[in-house]
Design an enzyme around this catalytic site. Structure first.
Site, short mmCIF file in Angstrom:
data_model
loop_
_atom_site.label_atom_id
_atom_site.label_comp_id
_atom_site.label_asym_id
_atom_site.label_seq_id
_atom_site.Cartn_x
_atom_site.Cartn_y
_atom_site.Cartn_z
N PRO A 2 -19.09 112.97 33.48
CA PRO A 2 -18.56 112.97 34.44
C PRO A 2 -19.29 114.31 35.73
O PRO A 2 -18.76 115.14 35.38
CB PRO A 2 -17.01 112.89 35.19
CG PRO A 2 -16.78 112.19 34.18
CD PRO A 2 -17.46 112.60 32.79
N GLU A 3 -20.30 114.45 36.43
CA GLU A 3 -20.67 115.78 36.78
C GLU A 3 -21.03 115.11 38.60
O GLU A 3 -20.01 113.71 39.39
CB GLU A 3 -22.44 115.12 36.92
CG GLU A 3 -22.60 115.28 35.39
CD GLU A 3 -22.57 116.82 34.59
OE1 GLU A 3 -22.13 117.16 35.06
OE2 GLU A 3 -23.21 116.77 33.66
N LYS A 58 -17.45 119.73 39.96
CA LYS A 58 -16.84 119.04 39.36
C LYS A 58 -15.42 118.54 39.40
O LYS A 58 -14.75 117.75 38.41
CB LYS A 58 -17.37 118.86 37.70
CG LYS A 58 -18.86 118.57 37.42
CD LYS A 58 -19.04 119.15 35.85
CE LYS A 58 -20.66 119.37 36.06
NZ LYS A 58 -21.15 120.06 34.22
N ARG A 260 -29.41 122.58 25.28
CA ARG A 260 -29.52 121.25 25.68
C ARG A 260 -30.77 120.59 25.94
O ARG A 260 -31.64 120.70 26.26
CB ARG A 260 -28.94 121.80 26.99
CG ARG A 260 -28.00 122.47 27.30
CD ARG A 260 -26.53 121.58 26.69
NE ARG A 260 -26.05 120.95 27.34
CZ ARG A 260 -25.43 120.68 28.90
NH1 ARG A 260 -25.12 122.32 28.73
NH2 ARG A 260 -25.22 119.41 29.30
#
Length: 272
Positions: A2-3, A58, A260
């Site tokens: 969840p962002e 967030k 990333r």
């Protein structure tokens, strides 16, 4: 994971259900997600009325009638749900807030990396966690002031929640693509005009994602995320999602920046 757009969607869902509702019970099915003592949380919550919801990055907040806030952080797999009867509880419900209306609000988290805690205020929590301004609220001038003197790559800086709260990995890739800035640019080399484009792109990406309730399949074909997700929903039956939506013969590159996974267009985002 969840962002910011997902958490804003959760907040809007909760806002419809919990405002002016009194918490009548605090049911814990798995204490692993609690970042405070269970008995202390129950004492602090039961009998309190929720007067407002808000979000920072967030993190989602339920504001109580005594000024304190219940903080919901969703970790990697967190979500929220609502039900009335135990038989209808969502799978992986870890905590349930029972409301005076008879509704129960579920904190759902399959992998149990989310956390629930109390804070004296949003500002107190922001200071304790050293969070920067929310990514939807930060101005272009604040963004430039925070980053322009840094001799660090721009992508890891945009991911740093201490500088601006709420930008996750796919969002930063999308922002950099829309702004035509390479993720390995040193922040100190980014021009004022480029910072203006970065700020505009943050607004575009976040507001588009929130509008579509974070369902990337509904995002415009001009968004890079379709390449990231191997998703042809914007261009069905073709392999167009493997290529830049602007330079349609240029294949999207996948590399790693700061550990990333990172997606770029080598034409739109030339490496300096």
């Amino acid at each position: 994971m969840p962002e910011l757009p997902e958490v804003e969607t959760y907040r809007r869902f909760l806002d419809e259900l919990v405002i002016e509702e009194t918490i009548t019970a605090f049911e814990v099915k798995d204490a692993h997600v609690l970042a405070a003592d269970e008995a202390a949380l129950r004492t602090a919550l039961v009998g309190r009325t929720v007067v407002q919801t808000s979000r920072l990055g967030k993190n989602c907040f339920l504001h109580l009638d005594n000024g304190r806030v219940l903080v919901l952080h969703f970790g990697m797999t967190g979500d929220v749900g609502a039900y009335r009867d135990e038989a209808d509880a969502p799978r992986f419900t870890r905590v349930a807030l029972h409301l005076g209306s008879g509704l129960r609000i579920a904190f759902v988290d399959p992998r149990k990396f989310g956390r629930i805690r109390l804070a004296d205020s949003v500002i107190a929590y922001q200071e304790a966690k050293k969070l920067g301004p929310d990514a939807l609220d930060i101005t272009a001038q604040q963004l430039q002031a925070a980053l322009s003197r840094r001799k660090t790559l721009i992508k890891p800086l945009l991911l740093d929640q201490r500088l601006t709260a709420g930008l996750g990995n796919w969002i930063v890739d999308e922002v950099l693509f829309q702004a035509k800035v390479h993720p390995e640019r040193v922040a100190a080399t980014v021009t004022e005009a480029e910072f203006g484009r970065l700020h505009a792109a943050i607004q575009l990406v976040l507001r588009t994602a929130i509008q579509h309730e974070a369902n990337y399949r509904n995002f415009p074909a001009s968004f890079l995320i379709h390449a990231r997700e191997w998703d042809d929903s914007a261009t069905p039956g073709t392999d167009s999602h493997h290529f830049c939506p602007v330079h349609t013969t240029t294949e999207i590159d996948k590399t790693y920046v700061g550990g990333r996974a990172t997606y770029t267009c080598p034409v739109c985002q030339p490496k300096h």
